[in-house]
Structure formats: structure tokens, C-alpha cells
Enzyme design. Structure first.
Site, PDB file in Angstrom:
ATOM      1  N   HIS A 133       1.097  -1.121  -0.501  1.00 25.38           N
ATOM      2  CA  HIS A 133      -0.107  -0.073  -0.185  1.00 25.38           C
ATOM      3  C   HIS A 133       1.230   1.468   0.240  1.00 25.38           C
ATOM      4  CE1 HIS A 133      -3.356   2.886   1.693  1.00 25.38           C
ATOM      5  NE2 HIS A 133      -3.349   2.298   1.108  1.00 25.38           N
ATOM      6  N   ARG A 134       1.168   1.862  -1.321  1.00 24.05           N
ATOM      7  CA  ARG A 134       1.696   3.198  -1.235  1.00 24.05           C
ATOM      8  C   ARG A 134       3.242   2.769  -1.314  1.00 24.05           C
ATOM      9  NH1 ARG A 134      -1.890   7.252   2.979  1.00 24.05           N
ATOM     10  NH2 ARG A 134      -4.075   5.809   2.276  1.00 24.05           N
ATOM     11  N   GLU A 159       0.863  -0.728  -4.661  1.00 24.60           N
ATOM     12  CA  GLU A 159       0.180   0.110  -5.238  1.00 24.60           C
ATOM     13  C   GLU A 159       0.700   1.261  -5.125  1.00 24.60           C
ATOM     14  OE1 GLU A 159      -3.784   2.380  -3.363  1.00 24.60           O
ATOM     15  OE2 GLU A 159      -2.157   2.545  -2.155  1.00 24.60           O
ATOM     16  N   ASP A 189      -1.516   5.060  -5.931  1.00 22.91           N
ATOM     17  CA  ASP A 189      -2.894   6.588  -6.168  1.00 22.91           C
ATOM     18  C   ASP A 189      -2.723   7.309  -7.029  1.00 22.91           C
ATOM     19  OD1 ASP A 189      -4.170   5.381  -3.682  1.00 22.91           O
ATOM     20  OD2 ASP A 189      -2.787   6.236  -2.785  1.00 22.91           O
ATOM     21  N   HIS A 248      -1.392  10.668  -2.929  1.00 21.60           N
ATOM     22  CA  HIS A 248      -2.844   9.651  -2.323  1.00 21.60           C
ATOM     23  C   HIS A 248      -3.350  10.751  -2.340  1.00 21.60           C
ATOM     24  CE1 HIS A 248      -5.090   9.334   0.808  1.00 21.60           C
ATOM     25  NE2 HIS A 248      -5.276   7.803   0.419  1.00 21.60           N
ATOM     26  N   GLU A 295      -4.728   3.463  -8.696  1.00 19.91           N
ATOM     27  CA  GLU A 295      -6.209   3.848  -8.115  1.00 19.91           C
ATOM     28  C   GLU A 295      -6.332   4.768  -9.005  1.00 19.91           C
ATOM     29  OE1 GLU A 295      -7.417   4.256  -3.878  1.00 19.91           O
ATOM     30  OE2 GLU A 295      -8.915   5.000  -4.165  1.00 19.91           O
ATOM     31  N   GLN A 307      -8.139  -0.048  -9.498  1.00 22.68           N
ATOM     32  CA  GLN A 307      -9.145   0.316  -8.614  1.00 22.68           C
ATOM     33  C   GLN A 307      -9.439   1.513  -8.324  1.00 22.68           C
ATOM     34  OE1 GLN A 307      -7.075   0.791  -4.743  1.00 22.68           O
ATOM     35  NE2 GLN A 307      -5.629   0.831  -6.709  1.00 22.68           N
TER      36      GLN A 307
HETATM   37  O1  G3P Z   1      -6.834   1.594  -2.436  1.00 20.36           O
HETATM   38  C1  G3P Z   1      -6.946   0.893  -1.478  1.00 20.36           C
HETATM   39  C2  G3P Z   1      -6.742   2.226   0.606  1.00 20.36           C
HETATM   40  O2  G3P Z   1      -5.734   2.642   0.003  1.00 20.36           O
HETATM   41  C3  G3P Z   1      -7.949   2.383  -0.812  1.00 20.36           C
HETATM   42  O3  G3P Z   1      -7.278   3.912   0.485  1.00 20.36           O
HETATM   43  O4  G3P Z   1      -7.515   6.784   0.826  1.00 20.36           O
HETATM   44  O5  G3P Z   1      -5.674   4.356   1.556  1.00 20.36           O
HETATM   45  O6  G3P Z   1      -6.654   5.265  -0.919  1.00 20.36           O
HETATM   46  P1  G3P Z   1      -6.693   4.527   0.615  1.00 20.36           P
HETATM   47 CA    CA Z   2      -5.360   3.739  -2.416  1.00 18.07          CA
END
Ligand code: G3P
Ligand code: CA
Length: 268
Positions: free
Chosen positions: A17-18, A45, A47, A60, A127, A163
Site C-alpha cells: 500500500h503506497r 499500489e 494512487d 494519495h 487507483e 481500483q
Molecule cells: O486502495 C485501497 C486503499 O488504499 C483505499 O484507501 O485512502 O488508502 O487510498 P486509500
Molecule cells: Ca489507494
């Protein structure tokens, strides 16, 4: 036997995540390097936000305030302006226990630069953020993928996942490249109230759902899996929660600590 594919419902994927954002400033090349090379997470991941001059960048928030030394909205800045910002020092100040001098002065990466760096060696879980703020971002994303040989017909199934919390955005992606696997993100309240009819609707365009892990129960996990959907909850950072998610039957997790999830997986 043959290794399980990324979309195999019996495989559990580790989504960084990130990047390795528990240890390094989120959405920097160092954070991606750490998750990809050191932790060998299945996915990076990313954003996406879009600059004033139409460049896709990894960030993000809609503003640069939290993760850089600047202020203001991404949509009001050119890429050149974004590139002048320090995207690492904030991390050292916010997380002194993980601070590192080499994080100072790190740059915000573009999607192009990320694909240049990892090419087909990595898998990407991308995302579309705030798509209503950035008309045309889906087209830009698909063009960027194509230029890097990452269109769905050039990669292994699941190597690129798209996503979004926005169904409209996912449907736009589907129109542009019908074979790219999509994941519908769900906020906790949406997950709590989810019906089988809603899951059926999601299944008509997406391969999976990504709900807040806090909204998952043994019961609704079963409901989602029975609907034939992959299930990738976010953001699972503690080992006890990782273990609980596995017990429920998720098919992957988003985590800031991909190394921890590897350890939990090793002991199951
Ligand atoms: O993409 C999954 C999760 O990251 C969604 O929440 O705010 O961390 O992008 P956020
Ligand atoms: Ca995300």
C-alpha cells in the site's frame, strides 16, 4: 505444480500500500523499491492524481500539503512545480523512529517514471483518485499503460489491476480496455450495508472488491466470496488483523508492512 496466477481465488496476494509506506515516505521510488525488491510484495499500489498540465503522478491526497513541503491542490500545479517539492522530509518528521537521511529531498514520481523503472518486472495495483476532479484521467492512464507495453493483451492476467471508489471511473476504464481486471473499493458503510444484488452488480464489471478491513466479518467475507469476487481489504497493518483476515478467507490485503504480511503467510 504450476504457480497460482494473480487472479486465482486460491492465491493470497500481498499488496504494498503506497509502497513500503510503513518504513519509507509513501509513493516515492524508495518506498516502491523496498516493497518490490526487499519485501517482494506481489503488487505496488499506486494512487493517481493529475497535474494542471495533465501528467499522472503518484500521490494519495488531492493536495500536496501532507506528503510534501508545499501547499495547494495538485490540479493547480504543473509537473515542473510538483517536481520542485520535497516528498520525503515530512516522513522523517512524522515518523522519527523510521527516519532516514536519504529520504530527504525525494521527488514525487510520475506514472511514466514508475513504469520506466519496473516495467514488466512488477505488478501494479492502480487507483484512480478523485476522477471527478480530473476529467480524462482514465484515458491518460490507459495511454500510459499502452506506451509501456502494459495493455491487457501484452501482460499476464492480473499484472495490472485498476481500483477505484468510483464506479463511473471503473466503467470508463472498462470501455477503454475491457480485459483489465477491476476492483471496486468500498467505504466501511457501503460494505456494512452491502446486498447480494449489489455484489452481483459489481461482479458484472469487476473481478473483486476492496473494502475497509474494519467492515469485514466472517459472514460478509463468505457472502463476497460466494458472489465469486476476489476480496482485498485495506489497510491491514497489524499481524493479528492480518491473521484474522486470512481466517475469514480474504484473497489478499493492502498493507503498509508487506514484510509483516509475508511473515504471517509463512506461518499459516
Ligand atoms: O486502495 C485501497 C486503499 O488504499 C483505499 O484507501 O485512502 O488508502 O487510498 P486509500
Ligand atoms: Ca489507494
Amino acid at each position: 505444480g504450476k504457480a497460482k496466477g494473480l487472479l486465482d481465488p486460491n492465491r493470497v496476494v500481498n499488496i504494498a500500500h503506497r509502497g513500503a509506506s510503513g518504513y519509507a515516505p509513501e509513493h516515492t521510488m524508495l518506498a516502491y523499491d523496498m516493497s518490490h525488491k526487499k519485501f517482494k510484495a506481489d503488487y505496488i499500489e499506486i494512487d493517481l492524481q493529475m497535474t494542471k498540465d495533465g501528467q499522472l503522478i503518484a500521490m494519495h491526497d488531492e493536495t500536496v500539503d501532507r506528503t510534501t513541503n508545499g501547499t495547494g491542490a495538485v490540479k493547480d500545479k504543473t509537473l515542473a512545480q510538483i517536481k520542485r517539492l520535497d516528498a520525503g522530509s515530512w516522513f522523517n518528521e512524522t515518523y522519527p523512529a523510521y527516519a532516514n537521511a536519504k529520504y530527504k529531498g525525494l521527488k514525487v514520481p510520475t506514472l511514466n517514471e514508475i513504469f520506466d523503472r519496473y516495467g514488466k518486472q512488477a505488478n501494479y495495483y492502480i487507483e484512480t483518485k478523485s476522477p471527478e476532479v480530473y476529467p480524462g484521467m482514465e484515458k491518460k492512464l490507459l495511454d500510459t499503460l499502452r506506451r509501456h507495453g502494459l495493455s491487457s493483451n501484452r501482460i499476464k492476467p492480473g499484472q495490472v489491476m485498476i481500483q477505484s471508489f468510483s464506479r463511473d471511473s471503473l466503467l470508463k476504464v472498462k470501455q477503454l480496455d475491457p480485459k483489465l481486471p477491476l476492483v471496486q473499493l468500498l467505504e466501511a458503510p457501503q460494505m456494512t450495508d452491502v446486498t447480494n444484488q449489489e455484489l452481483k452488480t459489481i461482479k458484472s464489471y469487476a473481478v473483486g472488491v476492496g473494502p475497509s478491513f474494519k467492515s469485514l466479518t466472517r459472514q460478509n467475507t463468505k457472502q463476497i466470496r460466494n458472489a465469486g469476487l476476489l476480496l482485498h481489504p485495506y489497510t491491514v497493518n497489524e499481524k493479528v488483523d492480518m491473521q484474522r483476515m486470512l481466517d475469514y478467507g480474504v484473497t489478499g490485503v493492502f498493507t503498509n508492512f508487506a514484510d509483516r504480511f509475508n511473515e504471517v503467510l509463512k506461518h499459516t
